[in-house]
Design a protein around this motif. Structure first.
Motif, short mmCIF file in Angstrom:
data_model
loop_
_atom_site.label_atom_id
_atom_site.label_comp_id
_atom_site.label_asym_id
_atom_site.label_seq_id
_atom_site.Cartn_x
_atom_site.Cartn_y
_atom_site.Cartn_z
N UNK A 140 -13.86 -19.45 5.01
CA UNK A 140 -12.58 -19.51 5.71
C UNK A 140 -11.38 -19.84 4.83
N UNK A 141 -11.62 -20.17 3.56
CA UNK A 141 -10.51 -20.48 2.65
C UNK A 141 -9.71 -19.20 2.36
N UNK A 142 -8.39 -19.35 2.30
CA UNK A 142 -7.51 -18.19 2.12
C UNK A 142 -6.65 -18.37 0.87
N UNK A 143 -6.65 -17.34 0.03
CA UNK A 143 -5.81 -17.30 -1.16
C UNK A 143 -4.86 -16.11 -1.06
N UNK A 144 -3.58 -16.37 -1.29
CA UNK A 144 -2.61 -15.28 -1.39
C UNK A 144 -2.32 -15.01 -2.85
N UNK A 145 -2.24 -13.74 -3.19
CA UNK A 145 -1.86 -13.34 -4.54
C UNK A 145 -0.49 -12.65 -4.45
N UNK A 146 0.51 -13.32 -5.00
CA UNK A 146 1.91 -12.90 -4.97
C UNK A 146 2.49 -13.01 -3.55
N UNK A 147 3.79 -13.25 -3.53
CA UNK A 147 4.53 -13.33 -2.27
C UNK A 147 5.95 -12.88 -2.58
N UNK A 148 6.11 -11.57 -2.72
CA UNK A 148 7.35 -11.01 -3.23
C UNK A 148 8.35 -10.60 -2.18
N UNK B 157 0.82 -1.21 0.00
CA UNK B 157 0.00 0.00 0.00
C UNK B 157 0.85 1.27 0.00
N UNK B 158 2.13 1.12 0.42
CA UNK B 158 3.01 2.30 0.48
C UNK B 158 4.40 2.01 -0.05
N UNK B 159 4.54 0.95 -0.82
CA UNK B 159 5.86 0.62 -1.33
C UNK B 159 5.75 -0.17 -2.63
N UNK B 160 6.82 -0.09 -3.40
CA UNK B 160 6.95 -0.88 -4.62
C UNK B 160 7.77 -2.11 -4.26
N UNK B 161 7.20 -3.29 -4.46
CA UNK B 161 7.91 -4.52 -4.15
C UNK B 161 7.37 -5.17 -2.89
N UNK B 162 7.71 -6.45 -2.73
CA UNK B 162 7.24 -7.19 -1.57
C UNK B 162 5.76 -7.47 -1.59
N UNK B 163 5.16 -7.47 -2.78
CA UNK B 163 3.70 -7.55 -2.90
C UNK B 163 3.15 -8.85 -2.33
N UNK B 164 2.07 -8.72 -1.56
CA UNK B 164 1.34 -9.89 -1.08
C UNK B 164 -0.06 -9.45 -0.66
#
Length: 415
Positions: free
Chosen positions: A24-32, A9-16
């Motif tokens: 209750x199922x959890x999906x992550x989009x990107x893990x940088x 939200x305040x940086x470029x990179x490290x996206x998750x």
């Protein structure tokens, strides 16, 4: 559905980004991996995650993905997987391990019997990058990933805004270029033209410093070489990357093409000494430059990540050497330096070398971001992958948008 942005939200990179369905199922989009801090501040190895979705093979989007549990399915493009492993091969790092499920553009699939995902191919500085439409609990989230409208795949951007997905509840859109500009070069075509104008006058060899995985840039250099009658020289690693990409597109140059030569650096050849690489090694050796690069260096343009210092010194007596720096200039600064930074900066200040920067970004400009967001027509827009969210909001509101909301890292939101 609940949504949480772990980083971005305040940086470029490290996206998750985390999506949690009502069941209750959890999906992550990107893990940088973060660009500024390689030690994550969050426990990314959360045992509750049910699946991970990777948008593209850049470290700031996939770099920490091996931290999830080994049984967690990781959905990723087949080419992306090949490109990540290519780097590991040439760095003597074990190949990726994990429960990988390969995906293809525009082919819908379901994750954890809950999330319906449609991947959209995007125009970015890697040959395979996806945006995602994710549906669950009668909600529709669109994750833009990294994209632009000015590369060699800009047709996919045009198609997307001509036929956008409808009824989007939440748009998570990148904002890398909010505070950056492309300055002189707005498109890959303009980069090609500038490189062409430089190398057509060269009296010695030219180096183009860029990433082998930026296939758009390699093609720009190849086309400039073809127009000037120069040979494009690549290293063994770049040759392997071309082979990986050609699995999906035969329009990509092959190392056997008459305009291409390979600089068969012994250190790189050592990385592919196993029997499985025998056929590839033979092809590389057949295309090697040999002594011709020293006899008529003005006939050659070397595309490489790091300039070969021994080669530079050996060619000094042949005339002025061009070094064309063709990637983000932030890598030349201390805060974002890599293994090549010091070498490149030394050559940049060398009076015997003509150094120039010819580059365009892999990310969308603010006008293109607005064009994209307008066609998606989401109920709510959240900027992500940007260091300047407030400026993003201000610029978009000036452009007539009244649905921009700024979120906080680590906070859960209900949509």
């Amino acid at each position: 559905m609940k949504v949480k942005i772990y980083r971005g939200t305040k940086e470029i990179g490290g996206s998750c980004v985390e999506l949690m369905a009502d069941n209750g199922k959890i999906l992550w989009v990107d893990l940088g991996a973060p660009l500024d801090d390689k030690k994550p501040k969050i426990d990314y190895a959360n045992n509750k995650v049910d699946a991970l979705l990777i948008s593209h093979p850049h470290q700031d989007h996939f770099g920490l993905m091996e931290n999830v549990r080994t049984n967690v399915p990781i959905f990723i493009g087949e080419l992306s997987l090949d490109l990540i492993n290519a780097t590991k091969i040439f760095r003597d790092i074990p190949l990726l391990s994990g429960n990988f499920k390969t995906i293809k553009p525009w082919i819908k699939f379901t994750i954890a019997d809950t999330f319906i995902v449609t991947p959209f191919l995007t125009d970015h500085s890697t040959p395979e990058a996806f945006a995602f439409l994710i549906e669950a609990d009668n909600k529709r989230v669109f994750y833009s990933g990294d994209f632009r409208a000015t590369g060699r795949k800009n047709i996919v951007f045009k198609k997307q805004i001509e036929n956008p997905p409808a009824n989007i509840d939440l748009l998570l859109i990148e904002g890398t270029m909010v505070e950056r500009t492309n300055h002189l070069y707005l498109t890959e075509d303009s980069v090609e033209e500038a490189i062409y104008n430089t190398i057509k006058l060269q009296t010695n060899l030219s180096f183009v410093i860029s990433s082998a995985q930026n296939i758009d840039r390699l093609i720009s250099v190849f086309r400039a070489c073809k127009r000037t009658g120069k040979y494009l020289v690549i290293d063994v690693y770049s040759a392997w990357i071309l082979d990986m990409v050609r699995k999906q597109s035969k329009n990509i140059p092959a190392i056997e093409w008459q305009e291409i030569k390979v600089f068969d650096h012994p250190t790189q050849l050592e990385k592919i000494k196993d029997k499985q690489f025998d056929a590839f090694r033979k092809r590389v050796i057949k295309q090697r430059t040999g002594n011709a690069v020293f006899q008529t260096p003005s006939d050659f343009v070397y595309f490489v990540r790091c300039p070969n210092e021994k080669l530079v010194n050996k060619l000094r007596s042949k005339g002025t050497i061009n070094i064309i720096y063709s990637q983000w200039e932030g890598y030349l600064k201390e805060e974002h330096k890599n293994s090549c930074t010091d070498k490149i900066n030394t050559l940049k200040n060398d009076s015997d070398i003509l150094f120039q920067s010819i580059h365009t970004s892999g990310h969308a400009t603010v006008p293109d971001l607005m064009k994209f967001a307008k066609t998606i027509n989401s109920n709510k827009i959240i900027p992500i992958h940007t260091a300047f969210p407030e400026k993003f909001k201000t610029e978009f509101e000036k452009g007539g948008f009244n649905n921009i909301t700024l979120w906080e890292d680590g906070k859960e939101y209900l949509i």
